[in-house]
Design an enzyme around this catalytic site. Structure first.
Site, PDB file in Angstrom:
ATOM      1  N   GLU A 162       0.799  -1.225   0.000  1.00 52.86           N
ATOM      2  CA  GLU A 162       0.000   0.000   0.000  1.00 52.86           C
ATOM      3  C   GLU A 162       0.832   1.275   0.000  1.00 52.86           C
ATOM      4  O   GLU A 162       0.785   2.066   0.963  1.00 52.86           O
ATOM      5  CB  GLU A 162      -0.957   0.010   1.195  1.00 52.86           C
ATOM      6  CG  GLU A 162      -1.889  -1.193   1.240  1.00 52.86           C
ATOM      7  CD  GLU A 162      -2.991  -1.056   2.291  1.00 52.86           C
ATOM      8  OE1 GLU A 162      -2.911  -0.123   3.118  1.00 52.86           O
ATOM      9  OE2 GLU A 162      -3.920  -1.870   2.272  1.00 52.86           O
ATOM     10  N   GLU A 361      -5.028  -8.796   1.031  1.00 52.57           N
ATOM     11  CA  GLU A 361      -5.655  -8.485   2.325  1.00 52.57           C
ATOM     12  C   GLU A 361      -7.137  -8.262   2.126  1.00 52.57           C
ATOM     13  O   GLU A 361      -7.551  -7.576   1.182  1.00 52.57           O
ATOM     14  CB  GLU A 361      -5.099  -7.186   2.949  1.00 52.57           C
ATOM     15  CG  GLU A 361      -3.759  -7.315   3.604  1.00 52.57           C
ATOM     16  CD  GLU A 361      -3.282  -5.995   4.204  1.00 52.57           C
ATOM     17  OE1 GLU A 361      -4.116  -5.189   4.662  1.00 52.57           O
ATOM     18  OE2 GLU A 361      -2.058  -5.781   4.196  1.00 52.57           O
TER      19      GLU A 361
END
Ligand code: GBH
Length: 455
Positions: A162, A361
């Site tokens: 991220e 995720e």
């Protein structure tokens, strides 16, 4: 129950600073998250990752649990400042990861190692952090080292987790470490993270030929007014997707942010370096984002989840507002909407064809409690996981090339600015004893994996 192709990877994910603890043990030095969490007012209740879930001492028990769950893969991150404190190899830090990887392999669990899950060594931040170019070069050296010492046993690597959060929460809104708030720095950070990824992939492959390389992006699945969607999708998704997948920076993103920076940090050859071929694209998905154009009058809805922060993590989107979305909500206040996961996977398959996808995720926080009988009845999480796994099945049925799914998280952990107040785990962790308890969702996930394997 949707069907999943043979070889589909079922996993669970964690990150070093969130679970390890042992912050000052065996030669580890501080990262920006140590500094940030120890700064009063930054993290809820003053929580820090000093002890966390104590995984550094309980990793054997945790690997045994992964085997009981039937995991095919475990996604974890390496602590840069444990492996290379002060830039020097630390054999005791390496030993920890080496033993962990060996234990996983013994159990038939594939290690998926993330090099960077937000914990920049503090000395590199002191030298300028992600807004400066040298940080990308330091990262490439770190990637080379990790590939050299673990690449014989770790075959799947993720450079960055991220990067949007690292750049725009770390240097834009400041709700993540190092807590700086300068939109020009945030954009420079985004570029140097992209560059770090590209140089890192090259370094990994040089040291570990055949390494499968990936990057994990938190896709903002954005809905609403077309112009607002274009802008947020640009500075949150395409600013990473396009250069990483060989298209260079989007012209519209450069134009939207032209008043903030002249993009002088992009040098000749950078975009080619960033475009190092990718074996798989990791996608983290929690909830969709709703946007609308804002005319500058009237009250403005808070930029979801970051109401406390005056600075925006979306530079160039000053005329975009983020209205509240319908519930139900998780304990984070994030809406539960599995359709966004199908849509994001199908969109990536359509707009960036040819890149295998992996959900690296997905999960939810709820206020779990161990009851008197020692059980944790987290029916909301079971429903969340069930619906999102089905949403992956729907994306597969629509033709998206999805190779795996990782639940976030294996265990409750340090939820960044929220400290230990939010629980995302399949396993409940009692702080500070560290005792793990299977939640109903862990039992459910084990059954779901077993059912998928039976076909
Ligand atoms: C992931 O971050 C992390 O990889 C993981 O470490 C973390 O524990 C987990 O999720 C749960 O939080 O910022 O205004 O756009 C997810 C971070 C959460 C960032 C949703 C974007 C949307 C609100 N993302 N958030 S905003």
């Amino acid at each position: 129950m949707g069907t999943f192709p043979e070889g589909f990877v079922w996993g669970a994910a964690t990150a070093a600073y969130q679970i390890e603890g042992a912050a000052a043990e065996d030669g580890r030095t501080p990262s920006i998250w140590d500094t940030y969490s120890h700064t009063p007012g930054r993290v809820l209740d003053g929580d820090t990752g000093d002890v966390a879930a104590d995984h550094y001492h309980r990793w054997r028990e945790d690997v045994a649990t992964m085997a009981e769950l039937g995991l095919g893969a475990y996604r974890f991150s390496l602590s840069w400042s444990r492996l290379l404190p002060g830039g020097r190899p630390n054999p005791r830090g390496l030993d920890f990861y080496s033993r962990l990887v060996d234990a996983l392999l013994e159990r038939g669990i594939a290690p998926v190692a993330t090099l960077y899950h937000w914990d920049l060594p503090q000395e590199i931040e002191d030298a300028g952090g992600w807004p400066v170019r040298e940080t990308a070069e330091r990262f490439a050296e770190y990637a080379a080292y990790a590939g050299r010492v673990l690449g014989d046993r770790v075959h799947t690597w993720t450079t960055l987790n991220e990067p949007w959060c690292s750049a725009f929460l770390g240097y834009g809104s400041g709700v993540h470490a190092p807590g700086r708030t300068d939109p020009a720095d945030a954009l420079a950070a985004a570029h140097h993270l992209n560059l770090a990824h590209g140089l890192g992939v090259r370094a990994l492959r040089a040291e570990a030929p055949g390494a499968r390389c990936s990057i994990t992006l938190n896709m903002h699945h954005t809905r609403g007014d077309a112009e607002a969607v274009r802008k947020v999708d640009g500075v949150a998704n395409r600013i990473f997707l396009d250069p990483v997948l060989g298209r260079g920076y989007p012209e519209d993103v450069r134009a939207d942010t032209a008043a903030i920076t002249g993009w002088g940090f992009v040098r000749d050859g950078d975009e080619a370096a960033i475009a190092a071929p990718l074996d798989v694209l990791g996608v983290n998905y929690y909830s969709p984002t709703l946007v609308k154009l804002w005319d500058g009058t009237g009250p403005r809805a808070s930029a979801h989840g970051h109401a406390g922060s005056a600075a925006s993590p979306f530079p160039g989107c000053e005329d975009v507002d983020f209205p509240p979305q319908p519930g139900p909500y998780t304990a984070m206040g994030w809406p539960v909407d599995a359709t966004g996961l199908t849509e994001v996977l199908v969109r990536l398959h359509r707009d960036y064809p040819g890149v295998p996808l992996m959900v690296t995720e997905n999960g939810a926080a709820y206020p779990d409690r161990v009851d008197a009988g020692g059980a944790v009845h987290d029916a909301d999480r079971v429903a969340y996981l069930r619906d999102h796994i089905e949403a992956v099945g729907a994306a597969l049925a629509a033709g998206a090339d999805v190779r795996g799914y990782f639940a976030w998280s294996l265990m409750d952990n340090f939820e960044w600015s929220y400290g230990y107040s939010k629980r995302f785990g399949l396993l409940h962790v009692d702080y500070p004893t560290g005792t793990r308890t299977w939640k109903d969702s862990a039992h459910w996930y084990r059954e779901r994996i077993a059912a998928a394997r039976r076909g």
